[in-house]
Design an enzyme around this catalytic site. Structure first.
Site, PDB file in Angstrom:
ATOM      1  N   ASP A   1       0.875  -1.163  -0.013  1.00 35.46           N
ATOM      2  CA  ASP A   1       0.018  -0.126   0.180  1.00 35.46           C
ATOM      3  C   ASP A   1       0.959   1.268   0.187  1.00 35.46           C
ATOM      4  OD1 ASP A   1      -2.470   1.161   0.015  1.00 35.46           O
ATOM      5  OD2 ASP A   1      -2.342   1.529   2.296  1.00 35.46           O
TER       6      ASP A   1
ATOM      7  N   ASP B   1      -3.017  -1.345   5.181  1.00 31.22           N
ATOM      8  CA  ASP B   1      -3.504  -0.802   6.769  1.00 31.22           C
ATOM      9  C   ASP B   1      -5.170  -0.571   6.885  1.00 31.22           C
ATOM     10  OD1 ASP B   1      -3.813   1.183   4.962  1.00 31.22           O
ATOM     11  OD2 ASP B   1      -2.657   2.781   6.186  1.00 31.22           O
TER      12      ASP B   1
ATOM     13  N   ASP C   1      -8.101  -3.319   2.826  1.00 32.14           N
ATOM     14  CA  ASP C   1      -6.776  -3.966   2.189  1.00 32.14           C
ATOM     15  C   ASP C   1      -7.071  -5.525   2.947  1.00 32.14           C
ATOM     16  OD1 ASP C   1      -5.263  -1.957   1.149  1.00 32.14           O
ATOM     17  OD2 ASP C   1      -4.627  -1.218   3.191  1.00 32.14           O
TER      18      ASP C   1
END
EC number: 7.2.2.10
Length: 968
Positions: free
Chosen positions: A224, A545, A549
């Site tokens: 990410d 996070d 996700d």
């Protein structure tokens, strides 16, 4: 924020974003099962109730089903809808199957699978050897005693013979105990547990033990962007103030005092007062940002200029603000009007530079005086300032102001006039800066053969700029940067289905996926894992996070969640939690993962050498001298050294940076490489040569009595004690050799960094002295002289020299060496995964069939409706002619409860609920009291079923009215 709304359209259940995420996480399975159960119970219960209610319940249920199927059909068309759809067919299988598969996956890792297979093979070989040893000893003794010496079996001699047989059996069991590597599972557990404990210090909180080992094989990391690669703190990094473009924060003294005052006021007042910068919680940490991130960045800029915004805010509290134009997507700017002491007004404005600059007609120069700002000046500024900032991935924000006279007071509602003729104070470039340690960490990953990909919800330009800064992409390389929409377009066929071949064309070059949804991230991870494009199966790690996700973290081989910024869903779906939210901690996890593999290999190299030597010595000794040179208790001590102690010593080796200099092993890497096989056989040859030399000529070398062919209860001999002592010394020094498995020469490298290893080697040596000198009868040991001890140690030291000789021999020359401890392709794929593939096919077929069913059902309904309309026109209008009834036909037809059974062949609909409903409807003969309030034909009390006797044609079984009646 503003305006009024008339309607809120919400997505519900599995169609909402949360629903999609939880469906992908596999949490929706149980709820669906419960729903199915309730629906079935409802259907069963409804059949039992009285007829009028039954048709009502069934009618509603059927309606519900139609709606559900229609909504599904609606969802499935359109690329946008497909993008948001959870990939049901992708996961395939039932919730239970999925759970079982996950449990299976968690129970046995690849490494444990390889070790189990190896342990079983070694165990079988040991069993055969021990059985042969016992058989040879028994036969040798019987033949020698009863055939060669022709001794009769006397009853009084039976206890002696039995003792001999028991002794042979004990030798056999000892060989078996030494051969079976029971230390293997212990070594894995110790290595993993030790790594996990140490990884905690490196900010890796491991939730699943095997994740640590899997990370060593990782070939790809999908990361990410926000919060992982970047700090998630908006920061001003460039500024254009007073006709100067500063590439970094300017020195406060270089900015004119007037300009500075305007700048501080404009930022402090024209931002939400809830946005603040607070001192850090921990010493050494960064100040905390509270509120809007962009405004925090601007307030941070004020603090960087050695100014303070708090006094300005306390002077001009929020309630004193005269008028506020809040930020919205149309304005793309925020403005605040204040009343100055002289009753005049000043408006501060900030927003996207391209919007605000168009409204500026003046700009502050170096002396803090406004000068004219013409359109051509603006174009030049865009070219020289704004575009270069945008190329660096910065978000540009313009801060401006405007003064208004006290009278006449402006018309504040006329926004177009108010938000015009501004004076530009400055333009700043804001970014979420890359964490300082990330570029180096990514470079290490790439050097270690791991491809790093960025998957983010941010726009493609920002993502590309950040990727270049991180070192994920290098200009001039062949790589792909895609947006979620384009990615979906490329991987789906005409029907909107994902195809693995299409993903295989994209993922090897894909480095940045921007504007991606949770489903896209999940699709990419699944696509890389399932790919057969490369020789080795890809092992994918994912970092994230947010809740969005979660699916990708769960699907990945190893999921990393952020400990500080991470949500509970992300942490729950992950395998390892990064307690400092830092990407460089992932590199440490890779290092520890590879170290686990190496530790197990070191242990195996050591143990197999001892195994081979001990078994051959016991077996050959038994065959030649009718007794094993290594006694039962001694063998158990050797077993303890080579199993428990060695696993502790070798499995606790700390990792080194050199582990990151080689490519990933891949899941199919053998546990015992050819170099290790060379080491095992080489050291076994050395040890066997010396032990057999001592066994047959040892007594002459040391001028002592021979220990061979000793009677049953003879005292321990010095001869066999020397053999035992030499054997243990060789193992101790070979343990040092076993620290290196890739043919390195310096076996002492980093030995003092592992205190456990040093303690165990020295401790074993001390215990060996005690056993030899004071062990006596229980250990079959006779105390040795100092010179004998020196010889034993000298022969042991020879192991280190011999190790250097073995390292000199090139492995490539030894063609006969084979690798061991590799899983075959079939064993590598668990049964559940194979079943899952079958499930997937079935599921896809089912989807196709459902499409056909819906199509048939739609056609069927249209035909039915046409027939009903015709029937009403032809037969019923005569008897039921009423002005309202004409308008109500459409209302009547709008409800799918009215199913018409026709004389035409019925198209079978593979839908259980439908069949149940049909059955219930057929049982039903009396009509509902008020099925449709809008339907005046029923409202007016005319009963359709009793009317059938009016015309013979209408009540004939094949006629539409008959079928309508049956249906009702």
């Amino acid at each position: 924020m503003e305006g009024s709304g008339r309607m809120v359209v919400t997505a519900v259940g599995v169609n909402s974003q949360t629903g999609i995420i939880f469906t992908l996480l596999g949490a929706g399975g149980e709820e669906e099962e419960k729903k199915d159960k309730k629906a079935a119970d409802g259907a069963a219960g409804s059949n039992a109730t009285d007829s009028a209610n039954t048709s009502l319940v069934n009618g509603k249920m059927q309606d519900g089903n139609v709606d559900a199927s229609q909504s599904k059909a609606k969802q499935q068309d359109g690329a946008a809808a497909m993008e948001m759809q959870p990939l049901k067919s992708a996961e395939g299988g039932d919730a239970d199957d999925k759970k079982k598969a996950n449990m299976h996956k968690k129970e046995k890792s690849v490494l444990q699978g390889k070790l189990t297979k190896l342990a079983v093979q070694i165990g079988k070989a040991g069993l055969v050897m021990s059985a042969i040893t016992v058989i040879i000893l028994v036969l040798y003794f019987t033949v020698d005693t009863f055939v060669v010496n022709k001794k009769p079996w006397l009853p009084e001699c039976t206890p002696v013979y039995v003792q001999y047989f028991v002794k042979f059996f004990i030798i056999g069991v000892t060989v078996l105990v030494v051969a079976v590597p029971e230390g293997l599972p212990l070594a894995v557990t110790i290595s993993l547990a030790y790594s996990v404990k140490k990884m905690m210090k490196d900010n890796n909180l491991v939730r699943h033990l095997d994740a640590c080992e899997t990370m060593g094989n990782a070939t790809a990391i999908c990361s990410d962007k926000t919060g992982t690669l970047t700090t998630n703190r908006m920061t001003v990094v460039q500024a254009y103030v007073g006709d100067v473009h500063y590439k970094e924060i300017p020195d406060p003294s270089s900015i004119n005092a007037k300009t500075m005052e305007l700048l501080v006021n404009a930022i402090a007042i024209n931002s939400a007062y809830t946005t603040k910068i607070l001192p850090p919680e921990k010493e050494g940490a960064l100040p905390r940002q509270v509120g809007n991130k962009t405004e925090c960045g601007l307030l941070g800029f004020v603090l960087d200029l050695k100014q303070d915004y708090e006094p300005v805010r306390s002077q001009m509290p929020e309630e004193k603000l005269y008028k506020v134009y809040t930020f919205n997507s149309v304005r793309k700017s925020m403005s605040t009007v204040i009343k100055l002491p002289d009753e005049s007004f000043r408006m501060y404005s900030k927003g996207a530079s391209e919007i605000v600059l168009k409204k500026c007609c003046k700009i502050l120069n170096g002396a803090g005086e406004p000068r004219v700002f013409r359109p051509r000046d603006r174009d030049e500024m865009v070219k020289k300032v704004i575009e270069p900032m945008a190329c660096d991935g910065l978000r540009t924000i313009c801060v401006a102001y405007r003064d208004f006279p006290s009278s006449p007071e402006p018309d504040w509602d006329n926004e177009n006039d108010i938000l015009n003729d501004l004076t530009c104070i400055c333009v700043v470039g804001i970014e979420d800066p890359v964490r300082p340690e990330v570029p180096e960490a990514i470079r290490k990953c790439q050097r270690a053969g791991i491809t790093v990909r960025m998957v983010t919800g941010d726009n493609i330009n920002t993502a590309r700029a950040i990727a270049i800064k991180c070192g994920i992409i290098h200009p001039g390389e062949d790589f792909l940067c895609l947006e979620g929409k384009e990615f979906n377009r490329r991987i789906r066929n005409e029907k909107g289905e994902i195809e693995q071949e299409r993903i295989d064309k994209i993922w090897p070059k894909l480095r940045v996926l921007a504007r991606s949804s949770p489903t896209d991230k999940h699709t990419l991870v699944k696509g890389i894992i399932d790919s057969t494009h490369t020789e080795q199966r890809q092992v994918v790690a994912v970092t994230g996070d947010g809740t969005n996700d979660g699916p990708a973290l769960k699907k990945a081989d190893v999921g990393f969640a952020m400990g500080i910024a991470g949500t509970d869903v992300a942490k729950e779906a992950s395998d390892i939690i990064l307690t400092d939210d830092n990407f460089s901690s992932i590199v440490k996890a890779v290092m520890w993962g590879r170290n686990v593999y190496d530790s197990i290999s070191k242990f195996l190299q050591f143990q197999l050498t001892v195994n081979v030597v001990a078994v051959i010595v016991a077996f050959t000794g038994a065959c030649i001298t009718q007794d094993s040179p290594l006694k039962a208790v001694q063998m158990l001590w050797v077993n303890l050294i080579m199993d428990t102690f060695a696993s502790l010593a070798l499995a606790t080796e700390p990792p080194t940076e050199t582990l990151l200099l080689r490519k990933p092993y891949g899941r199919n890497k053998p546990l015992i490489s050819r170099t290790m096989m060379k080491n095992i056989l080489g050291h076994a040859v050395y040890q066997l040569t010396l032990i057999f030399t001592l066994l047959f000529v040892g007594e002459k070398m040391f001028q002592i009595d021979s220990g061979r062919n000793a009677p049953l209860h003879s005292p321990p001999s010095e001869h066999y004690t020397i053999i035992f002592n030499t054997f243990v010394m060789m193992q101790l020094f070979n343990e040092i050799n076993a620290r290196k498995i890739h043919g390195e020469r310096n076996v002492f490298d980093g030995i003092f960094r592992n205190p456990i290893f040093c303690t165990i080697v020295l401790g074993t040596f001390a215990i060996q002295i005690v056993i030899v000198q004071f062990g006596g009868k229980p250990f079959s040991c006779s105390p040795l002289q100092l010179d004998q001890w020196m010889w034993c140690i000298f022969i042991g030291l020879g192991e280190l020299v011999w190790g250097q000789v073995i390292a000199t021999i090139p492995t490539s020359r030894l063609k006969f060496l084979k690798e061991a401890g590799r899983l075959t392709q079939k064993e590598e794929i668990p049964e559940e995964e194979l079943n899952e593939d079958v499930e997937e096919i079935d599921h896809a077929e089912r989807e196709l069939r459902r499409g056909q069913i819906l199509w048939f059902r739609g056609l069927n309904r249209i035909q039915t409706q046409i027939r009903v309309v015709k029937a009403f026109r032809s037969s019923l209008y005569e008897g039921l002619e009423k002005p309202e009834s004409r308008t109500s036909i459409h209302n009547f037809m709008a409800h799918p409860e009215f199913r018409i059974e026709d004389s035409q062949p019925h198209i079978p609909l593979i839908d259980d609920t439908d069949l149940e409903e049909d059955a219930a409807l057929k049982q039903n003969s009396s009509p509902p009291s008020s099925l449709n309030k809008n339907n005046s034909a029923i409202d007016s009390g005319i009963n359709l079923t009793t009317d059938t006797s009016k015309s013979a044609t209408s009540s004939s079984p094949g006629s539409p009215i008959h079928s309508l009646e049956t249906s009702l």
